[in-house]
Design a protein around this motif. Sequence first.
Motif, short mmCIF file in Angstrom:
data_model
loop_
_atom_site.label_atom_id
_atom_site.label_comp_id
_atom_site.label_asym_id
_atom_site.label_seq_id
_atom_site.Cartn_x
_atom_site.Cartn_y
_atom_site.Cartn_z
N THR A 296 2.54 -33.42 15.24
CA THR A 296 3.72 -32.85 15.90
C THR A 296 4.99 -33.20 15.14
O THR A 296 5.89 -32.35 14.99
CB THR A 296 3.81 -33.35 17.35
OG1 THR A 296 2.58 -33.09 18.01
CG2 THR A 296 4.94 -32.68 18.08
N GLN A 337 1.86 -25.67 22.54
CA GLN A 337 0.82 -25.45 23.55
C GLN A 337 -0.57 -25.68 22.97
O GLN A 337 -1.46 -26.21 23.66
CB GLN A 337 0.94 -24.02 24.11
CG GLN A 337 2.15 -23.78 24.98
CD GLN A 337 2.06 -24.47 26.33
OE1 GLN A 337 1.03 -25.01 26.71
NE2 GLN A 337 3.15 -24.46 27.06
N ARG A 340 -1.01 -29.34 22.78
CA ARG A 340 -1.19 -29.87 24.13
C ARG A 340 -2.61 -29.67 24.62
O ARG A 340 -3.26 -30.62 25.11
CB ARG A 340 -0.21 -29.18 25.07
CG ARG A 340 -0.48 -29.45 26.54
CD ARG A 340 0.26 -28.45 27.41
NE ARG A 340 -0.11 -28.56 28.82
CZ ARG A 340 0.25 -27.72 29.76
NH1 ARG A 340 0.99 -26.66 29.44
NH2 ARG A 340 -0.13 -27.89 31.00
N TYR A 341 -3.13 -28.46 24.49
CA TYR A 341 -4.48 -28.19 25.00
C TYR A 341 -5.56 -28.75 24.07
O TYR A 341 -6.71 -28.90 24.49
CB TYR A 341 -4.66 -26.70 25.22
CG TYR A 341 -3.93 -26.21 26.45
CD1 TYR A 341 -4.28 -26.68 27.71
CD2 TYR A 341 -2.86 -25.33 26.36
CE1 TYR A 341 -3.60 -26.28 28.84
CE2 TYR A 341 -2.18 -24.91 27.48
CZ TYR A 341 -2.55 -25.39 28.72
OH TYR A 341 -1.87 -24.99 29.84
N TYR A 344 -5.86 -31.96 25.64
CA TYR A 344 -6.43 -31.68 26.96
C TYR A 344 -7.95 -31.51 26.87
O TYR A 344 -8.71 -32.12 27.64
CB TYR A 344 -5.77 -30.42 27.51
CG TYR A 344 -6.04 -30.10 28.94
CD1 TYR A 344 -5.13 -30.42 29.93
CD2 TYR A 344 -7.19 -29.43 29.33
CE1 TYR A 344 -5.36 -30.10 31.27
CE2 TYR A 344 -7.43 -29.10 30.64
CZ TYR A 344 -6.51 -29.44 31.61
OH TYR A 344 -6.77 -29.11 32.92
N CYS A 474 3.28 -33.20 36.21
CA CYS A 474 3.36 -32.99 34.76
C CYS A 474 4.52 -32.07 34.40
O CYS A 474 5.22 -32.30 33.41
CB CYS A 474 2.04 -32.41 34.26
SG CYS A 474 0.61 -33.49 34.46
N SER A 478 8.06 -33.38 32.51
CA SER A 478 8.46 -32.73 31.25
C SER A 478 9.87 -32.15 31.36
O SER A 478 10.65 -32.22 30.40
CB SER A 478 7.46 -31.63 30.90
OG SER A 478 6.16 -32.15 30.74
N TYR A 517 8.35 -29.78 25.46
CA TYR A 517 7.03 -29.59 24.85
C TYR A 517 6.44 -30.90 24.35
O TYR A 517 5.21 -31.07 24.40
CB TYR A 517 7.14 -28.59 23.70
CG TYR A 517 7.25 -27.16 24.16
CD1 TYR A 517 6.25 -26.58 24.94
CD2 TYR A 517 8.35 -26.38 23.84
CE1 TYR A 517 6.35 -25.27 25.37
CE2 TYR A 517 8.46 -25.07 24.26
CZ TYR A 517 7.45 -24.52 25.04
OH TYR A 517 7.56 -23.23 25.47
N ARG A 520 4.98 -32.44 27.48
CA ARG A 520 3.80 -31.71 27.93
C ARG A 520 2.58 -32.05 27.08
O ARG A 520 1.45 -32.14 27.59
CB ARG A 520 4.06 -30.21 27.86
CG ARG A 520 5.00 -29.69 28.90
CD ARG A 520 4.47 -29.83 30.30
NE ARG A 520 3.74 -28.68 30.77
CZ ARG A 520 3.21 -28.55 31.98
NH1 ARG A 520 3.33 -29.54 32.84
NH2 ARG A 520 2.55 -27.48 32.33
N MET A 521 2.81 -32.25 25.80
CA MET A 521 1.70 -32.60 24.92
C MET A 521 1.17 -34.01 25.22
O MET A 521 -0.03 -34.24 25.26
CB MET A 521 2.15 -32.50 23.46
CG MET A 521 1.05 -32.71 22.44
SD MET A 521 0.89 -34.43 21.91
CE MET A 521 2.44 -34.63 21.05
N ALA A 524 -0.66 -34.47 28.75
CA ALA A 524 -1.95 -33.78 28.89
C ALA A 524 -3.10 -34.75 29.05
O ALA A 524 -4.17 -34.37 29.56
CB ALA A 524 -2.19 -32.87 27.68
#
Length: 563
Positions: A296, A337, A340-341, A344, A474, A478, A517, A520-521, A524
């Motif tokens: 990141t 995203q 993040r996933y 996740y 969450c 954020s 963001y 959020r990352m 997760a």
Amino acid sequence: ERTPHEPQYPTSYSYPTTPSPARYLRQTETDEAEQAKQASESHDRRESERQSRGADEAAPLDHQSGEANSRERAMARQGVGAAGEIMAAVYPGGGIAGAGAGSATATPAASPYQVGFEIEEQMYSPAFGNIAVQDSRGCCSGFTACVTKVLFILHLFAFIALAIFLGVKASSHQSPAYKPFSNFIPLVSSVIVSTIAACFWVILSVTSAPKAIKTSLWAAPVFALACAVVILLVGNGAALGIGVLVVVFAVAASLYSCWATGPRLRHASELLSTSVIRAYLPPSTSCLVVVVLIATYGYMAFWTVAISSIAAAEGHFMNYQLAYVAALLVSMAWTMQVLRYFVYVTVAKLAHTQLIYGLRMPGGAVEAFCGTTMGPAFGDICMGAMAVPVNSAVRGFARAMKTATAGNDEFLFSGRGCCLSVSEKMLGRANRWGFVHVGARGKAFCVASRDVWSLFVLRGIANLVDSDLTGSFCFLSSVATGALVSLVAGSWALAMDKEQKELALPVAIYAFLIGYYMCRMMIAWPQACVAAYHVAYAENPQNPQLGTLIPDHLQELQSLAAD
């Protein structure tokens, strides 16, 4: 080609794909027939031996033969999986312990897949309280995931090329009005501040879930109001409009904080704490987050240079500044995203293995990281990273319309039912809980989303899962991080350039997106544990690893509704 239920760990712990019911019954009937035939032959042989011997040995032989026949009849009734497999596992030679060398009947060699078949049959059998959801990949095959993955990689190359192009333009044709200390430096500091704030939320959620949720409920509106004050100090029309929207959001978040109390808040705190503890993630999971954080940082280095170069450069090619800004914002949204996933899916894979099977995944976080990176799941992550945020936005808008227009049938609100219907259909085909089966079962994203949501509906926990406060935690944490970062960067930009205050507005917006963001990352990690807990319960409500947290909350909600 991936099989829908094939896990991603060695065969010693594997649970292969469940065969069709017809094939399973045929295999069981064949095994029972063979076992009955062997028992009959053994009985005849013992009868002939008993008759050939003297009358003085008849009684001991009858006693031994009766025990052997009882044992063989029990094996024939239970089948290979119940007795033959167990004996073959305990005594690899195939013989039965306690029998003599001459009279022992050799147990047929067990199929290496038989135990896996029967365990999987139990997991998806109505007798064990489970429901099997038929799988069909349909259009969401590996081809769609591969195309999405290729598009994401090409987009990264295009982003790097655009960043280099803008950097070269800024260095060769720099605007005399550009001040790096009021533009570039605040954005760089935003990355650092957002990382610190995100680590704070992760640590607080792991160590004290009730405090984390309560803190997010009041921190988000407070920091949003502070950020709105900084934006309004810019003093132009755009800042006024954006500042009013931020104030409206802060008021709505405050009202939501007052509403989110009682059993829902208590259940969310217990669920977050329990899922993180019982997931029992290995220590190497933190290394996984560090690796993603380094990636990141690398992306944000290019992004901050590119977005700052737009304000610094001038010339013919800089007439398309809005297009450049839009392209960079879309790139950041998709990339963050995906990161993040990625966290996740990897964490959910580890947590699902522990919650379902009660054991750690062999290889730990390293194996899960490599499997997610190099396997087909990465393409599903790239596709889901586009679909899930859109679905969340549509669903949030539909909920807002439902709350604001309850009982109103005027023409102005006639699209409320259509919006709700669309959001419900999208939720059944693209949701974040499907990522658990993407990592744990190797399914395609759309198929995994459909199967998991079908299990939620059939278990009667769809509304409970959809209204869970951990998702709001969450989001609000954020938002609080983004507002804090925007407050710091916007104040810095205003202090460094009091003559051109309008430059502080884009800096504050970019800083908010960076902080949002980044958090959020990072957040997760606990969110994936909660999702794995929900999916594990939907697969097997009688799983002793999960306890009675969800059934108790369901009973509590039913009693409150009855009162």
